[in-house]
Design an enzyme around this catalytic site. Structure first.
Site, PDB file in Angstrom:
ATOM      1  N   TYR A   1      -4.352  -1.563 -60.592  1.00  0.00           N
ATOM      2  CA  TYR A   1      -4.479  -1.041 -61.633  1.00  0.00           C
ATOM      3  C   TYR A   1      -4.004  -1.241 -62.506  1.00  0.00           C
ATOM      4  O   TYR A   1      -3.823  -0.726 -63.771  1.00  0.00           O
ATOM      5  CB  TYR A   1      -3.795   0.226 -60.895  1.00  0.00           C
ATOM      6  CG  TYR A   1      -5.456   1.396 -60.038  1.00  0.00           C
ATOM      7  CD1 TYR A   1      -6.467   1.348 -60.092  1.00  0.00           C
ATOM      8  CD2 TYR A   1      -4.388   1.477 -58.627  1.00  0.00           C
ATOM      9  CE1 TYR A   1      -7.267   1.620 -59.726  1.00  0.00           C
ATOM     10  CE2 TYR A   1      -5.456   2.230 -57.783  1.00  0.00           C
ATOM     11  CZ  TYR A   1      -6.970   1.959 -57.720  1.00  0.00           C
ATOM     12  OH  TYR A   1      -7.763   2.894 -56.831  1.00  0.00           O
TER      13      TYR A   1
ATOM     14  N   HIS B   1     -14.145   2.038 -64.776  1.00  0.00           N
ATOM     15  CA  HIS B   1     -13.024   2.380 -63.354  1.00  0.00           C
ATOM     16  C   HIS B   1     -12.894   0.940 -63.749  1.00  0.00           C
ATOM     17  O   HIS B   1     -13.494   0.606 -64.075  1.00  0.00           O
ATOM     18  CB  HIS B   1     -14.201   2.313 -61.979  1.00  0.00           C
ATOM     19  CG  HIS B   1     -15.203   3.441 -61.195  1.00  0.00           C
ATOM     20  ND1 HIS B   1     -13.738   4.619 -60.740  1.00  0.00           N
ATOM     21  CD2 HIS B   1     -16.271   3.454 -61.471  1.00  0.00           C
ATOM     22  CE1 HIS B   1     -15.287   5.193 -60.254  1.00  0.00           C
ATOM     23  NE2 HIS B   1     -16.476   4.774 -61.924  1.00  0.00           N
TER      24      HIS B   1
HETATM   25  O1  CA2 Z   1     -10.848   1.569 -60.215  1.00  0.00           O
HETATM   26  C1  CA2 Z   1     -10.897   3.666 -60.388  1.00  0.00           C
HETATM   27  O2  CA2 Z   1     -10.288   3.569 -62.012  1.00  0.00           O
HETATM   28  C2  CA2 Z   1     -10.724   4.033 -59.963  1.00  0.00           C
HETATM   29  O3  CA2 Z   1     -11.478   5.611 -60.246  1.00  0.00           O
HETATM   30  C3  CA2 Z   1      -9.389   5.013 -59.703  1.00  0.00           C
HETATM   31  C4  CA2 Z   1      -9.653   5.994 -58.307  1.00  0.00           C
HETATM   32  C5  CA2 Z   1     -10.575   5.397 -56.887  1.00  0.00           C
HETATM   33  O4  CA2 Z   1     -10.296   6.647 -55.967  1.00  0.00           O
HETATM   34  C6  CA2 Z   1     -11.522   4.779 -57.604  1.00  0.00           C
HETATM   35  O5  CA2 Z   1     -12.264   4.636 -56.203  1.00  0.00           O
HETATM   36  C7  CA2 Z   1     -11.444   4.238 -58.680  1.00  0.00           C
HETATM   37  C8  CA2 Z   1      -8.370   5.879 -57.853  1.00  0.00           C
HETATM   38  C9  CA2 Z   1      -6.916   6.108 -59.056  1.00  0.00           C
HETATM   39  C10 CA2 Z   1      -5.906   6.555 -58.513  1.00  0.00           C
HETATM   40  O6  CA2 Z   1      -4.987   5.507 -59.540  1.00  0.00           O
HETATM   41  C11 CA2 Z   1      -3.867   4.848 -59.437  1.00  0.00           C
HETATM   42  C12 CA2 Z   1      -3.381   4.364 -60.415  1.00  0.00           C
HETATM   43  C13 CA2 Z   1      -2.006   4.393 -60.450  1.00  0.00           C
HETATM   44  C14 CA2 Z   1      -1.291   3.423 -58.925  1.00  0.00           C
HETATM   45  C15 CA2 Z   1      -2.465   4.514 -57.324  1.00  0.00           C
HETATM   46  C16 CA2 Z   1      -2.889   5.154 -57.953  1.00  0.00           C
END
Ligand code: CA2
Length: 142
Positions: free
Chosen positions: A22, A97
């Site tokens: 991320y 995403h």
């Molecule tokens: O890729 C993306 O933006 C997602 O929407 C992010 C979601 C995931 O469940 C989707 O499948 C794809 C998860 C967000 C978690 O965000 C974090 C950011 C930093 C550290 C940990 C988690």
């Protein structure tokens, strides 16, 4: 022009955890740059880890704003109610995403939001939000 950015669960952790997937920048840092780059656009920002709160915000901006840039996080793959909320509003939604959901686990390939979105951006990192904003600006001009 008014654009709403809405982020779903766990996206408040951007820049703090899992930088390999991320990235290293917090959303607040990124937003400050975006607002400087697009001074003519009013950009609202809302993040929640709570499904019903996200629906309330979608409904709040969904009849007044010119566009919504929406990353539903994990609710993308689970929430009929969030899909219904996006279907019910007037404002066009771009689903964003950060990661390429199609290159990850199988369950991330399905979205309850995509059928009701004007488009989907995935895998461009945090820059996907800027791409979405550009699209809304160009659409408004055409
Ligand atoms: O890729 C993306 O933006 C997602 O929407 C992010 C979601 C995931 O469940 C989707 O499948 C794809 C998860 C967000 C978690 O965000 C974090 C950011 C930093 C550290 C940990 C988690």
């Amino acid at each position: 022009m008014r654009i709403a950015i809405i982020n779903g669960p766990n996206l408040n952790l951007l820049g703090k955890r899992e930088p390999g997937i991320y990235g290293t920048q917090s959303f607040e840092e990124f937003l400050a740059v975006l607002r400087t780059q697009y001074p003519a656009v009013t950009i609202s920002y809302y993040q929640s880890n709570v499904e019903g709160e996200l629906i309330n915000e979608i409904q709040r901006v969904g009849f007044e704003y010119d566009g919504i840039i929406f990353n539903p996080g994990g609710y993308t793959h689970t929430s009929v109610a969030i899909g219904d909320a996006v279907a019910a509003i007037k404002t066009p939604v771009l689903e964003v995403h950060i990661s390429n959901v199609h290159a990850r686990e199988e369950f991330r390939r399905h979205s309850y939001v995509s059928p009701h979105a004007a488009g989907v951006i995935a895998g461009l990192g945090i820059q996907g939000y800027a791409q979405a904003l550009d699209w809304f600006i160009k659409q408004a001009r055409s």
